[in-house]
Design a protein around this motif. Structure first.
Motif, short mmCIF file in Angstrom:
data_model
loop_
_atom_site.label_atom_id
_atom_site.label_comp_id
_atom_site.label_asym_id
_atom_site.label_seq_id
_atom_site.Cartn_x
_atom_site.Cartn_y
_atom_site.Cartn_z
N VAL A 141 0.86 -1.17 0.00
CA VAL A 141 0.00 0.00 0.00
C VAL A 141 0.90 1.24 0.00
O VAL A 141 1.96 1.24 0.63
CB VAL A 141 -0.97 -0.01 1.20
N LEU A 142 0.49 2.27 -0.73
CA LEU A 142 1.24 3.51 -0.80
C LEU A 142 0.94 4.32 0.46
O LEU A 142 -0.22 4.55 0.80
CB LEU A 142 0.82 4.29 -2.04
N VAL A 143 2.00 4.74 1.18
CA VAL A 143 1.84 5.50 2.42
C VAL A 143 2.72 6.75 2.39
O VAL A 143 3.78 6.76 1.78
CB VAL A 143 2.19 4.66 3.67
N PRO A 144 2.28 7.80 3.07
CA PRO A 144 3.13 8.99 3.21
C PRO A 144 4.32 8.66 4.11
O PRO A 144 4.17 7.98 5.12
CB PRO A 144 2.23 10.00 3.91
N VAL A 145 5.50 9.12 3.72
CA VAL A 145 6.69 8.94 4.57
C VAL A 145 7.25 10.27 5.04
O VAL A 145 8.10 10.30 5.92
CB VAL A 145 7.79 8.09 3.87
N SER A 146 6.78 11.36 4.45
CA SER A 146 7.17 12.69 4.92
C SER A 146 6.10 13.68 4.50
O SER A 146 5.39 13.49 3.52
CB SER A 146 8.53 13.10 4.37
N GLY A 147 6.01 14.74 5.27
CA GLY A 147 5.04 15.78 4.96
C GLY A 147 3.61 15.26 4.98
O GLY A 147 3.29 14.32 5.71
N ALA A 148 2.78 15.83 4.17
CA ALA A 148 1.36 15.48 4.13
C ALA A 148 1.08 14.32 3.19
O ALA A 148 -0.06 13.93 3.02
CB ALA A 148 0.54 16.70 3.70
N GLY A 149 2.11 13.78 2.55
CA GLY A 149 1.88 12.71 1.57
C GLY A 149 1.43 13.30 0.25
O GLY A 149 2.01 14.27 -0.23
N SER A 150 0.38 12.75 -0.31
CA SER A 150 -0.11 13.19 -1.60
C SER A 150 -1.61 12.94 -1.68
O SER A 150 -2.19 12.33 -0.79
CB SER A 150 0.60 12.42 -2.72
N ALA A 151 -2.21 13.38 -2.77
CA ALA A 151 -3.64 13.13 -2.98
C ALA A 151 -3.91 11.63 -3.10
O ALA A 151 -5.01 11.18 -2.83
CB ALA A 151 -4.13 13.86 -4.22
N ALA A 152 -2.90 10.86 -3.48
CA ALA A 152 -3.06 9.41 -3.63
C ALA A 152 -2.76 8.65 -2.34
O ALA A 152 -3.11 7.47 -2.23
CB ALA A 152 -2.15 8.90 -4.74
N ALA A 153 -2.13 9.29 -1.38
CA ALA A 153 -1.80 8.64 -0.10
C ALA A 153 -1.68 9.70 0.98
O ALA A 153 -0.63 10.31 1.15
CB ALA A 153 -0.51 7.85 -0.22
N HIS A 154 -2.79 9.94 1.67
CA HIS A 154 -2.84 10.97 2.71
C HIS A 154 -3.35 10.34 4.00
O HIS A 154 -4.39 9.68 4.00
CB HIS A 154 -3.77 12.10 2.29
N TRP A 155 -2.59 10.54 5.10
CA TRP A 155 -3.05 10.02 6.39
C TRP A 155 -4.23 10.86 6.86
O TRP A 155 -4.08 12.01 7.23
CB TRP A 155 -1.96 10.09 7.45
N VAL A 156 -5.43 10.29 6.85
CA VAL A 156 -6.59 10.92 7.47
C VAL A 156 -6.36 10.91 8.97
O VAL A 156 -6.69 11.85 9.67
CB VAL A 156 -7.89 10.17 7.11
N SER A 157 -5.78 9.83 9.45
CA SER A 157 -5.40 9.68 10.85
C SER A 157 -4.04 8.99 10.87
O SER A 157 -3.94 7.80 10.56
CB SER A 157 -6.45 8.84 11.59
N PRO A 158 -2.98 9.72 11.20
CA PRO A 158 -1.65 9.12 11.21
C PRO A 158 -1.52 8.07 12.31
O PRO A 158 -2.14 8.19 13.36
CB PRO A 158 -0.71 10.29 11.49
N PRO A 159 -0.73 7.03 12.07
CA PRO A 159 -0.57 5.97 13.06
C PRO A 159 0.19 6.46 14.30
O PRO A 159 1.09 7.28 14.19
CB PRO A 159 0.24 4.90 12.33
N ARG A 160 -0.22 5.93 15.44
CA ARG A 160 0.48 6.17 16.70
C ARG A 160 0.44 4.86 17.48
O ARG A 160 -0.58 4.17 17.48
CB ARG A 160 -0.22 7.23 17.54
N ALA A 161 1.53 4.56 18.13
CA ALA A 161 1.63 3.34 18.95
C ALA A 161 1.20 2.12 18.13
O ALA A 161 1.55 2.00 16.97
CB ALA A 161 0.82 3.50 20.22
N SER A 162 0.46 1.23 18.72
CA SER A 162 0.04 0.01 18.01
C SER A 162 -1.48 -0.07 17.91
O SER A 162 -2.05 -1.15 17.89
CB SER A 162 0.60 -1.22 18.73
N ARG A 163 -2.13 1.07 17.83
CA ARG A 163 -3.59 1.11 17.76
C ARG A 163 -4.05 0.81 16.33
O ARG A 163 -3.67 1.50 15.40
CB ARG A 163 -4.06 2.50 18.17
N LEU A 164 -4.86 -0.24 16.18
CA LEU A 164 -5.42 -0.60 14.89
C LEU A 164 -6.93 -0.78 15.02
O LEU A 164 -7.43 -1.10 16.10
CB LEU A 164 -4.79 -1.90 14.36
N VAL A 165 -7.64 -0.59 13.93
CA VAL A 165 -9.09 -0.77 13.93
C VAL A 165 -9.38 -2.27 14.02
O VAL A 165 -8.72 -3.08 13.36
CB VAL A 165 -9.71 -0.15 12.65
N ASP A 166 -10.36 -2.64 14.82
CA ASP A 166 -10.77 -4.03 14.96
C ASP A 166 -11.51 -4.46 13.68
O ASP A 166 -12.54 -3.88 13.34
CB ASP A 166 -11.68 -4.17 16.18
#
Length: 150
Positions: free
Chosen positions: A106-131
């Motif tokens: 999967v394409l992910v942002p690695v710096s800045g805001a990413g891009s229109a094709a890969a933008h963190w709506v909610s950036p990851p923190r710790a090990s929290r994942l959706v069930d």
């Protein structure tokens, strides 16, 4: 609607369906980069239509700023929700859902805001994942409500 205790509006996932001008401006900066990340290691990915996925996250009442990793691809109108590795299959047979796991990227942002094709709506923190089970239930409920409304 303002919250009577704080006077502030609750920011919803659905409010992220259309990026604002500030986000769009950040995509054009030179420091914004994306790269490919392997699925199936840190997470499986549930891909769904953007609005439907955001509505499902709202139905789950997950805090937008709690660090659940969720990506938007505004070019293809897709939402990518990161779930526990090895659990994405729970959503596999849902209408309009695609699951990415071991062997996929999967394409992910690695710096800045990413891009229109890969933008963190909610950036990851710790090990929290959706069930994935709760996500599947929310998506199924939305399909059922849509079928009744039609």
């Amino acid at each position: 609607m303002p919250n009577s205790s704080s006077g502030r509006r609750r920011v919803t996932w659905s409010s992220k369906a259309d990026p604002d001008g500030r986000v769009r401006e950040r995509w054009h900066r030179a420091d914004c980069r994306t790269d490919w990340a392997q699925c199936g290691r840190e997470w499986d990915v549930v891909a769904v239509e953007l609005g439907r996925g955001l509505d499902a996250l709202d139905a789950l009442r997950l805090g937008l700023h709690r660090g659940y990793p969720v990506l938007a691809d505004y070019l293809t109108n897709r939402l990518y929700v990161m779930v526990e590795p090895g659990t994405g299959h729970v959503c596999r047979d849902l209408p309009g859902v695609r699951v990415l796991s071991t062997g996929a990227q999967v394409l992910v942002p690695v710096s800045g805001a990413g891009s229109a094709a890969a933008h963190w709506v909610s950036p990851p923190r710790a090990s929290r994942l959706v069930d994935s089970g709760k996500l599947a239930t929310a998506l199924l409920r939305m399909v059922a409500v849509g079928a009744v409304a039609s």
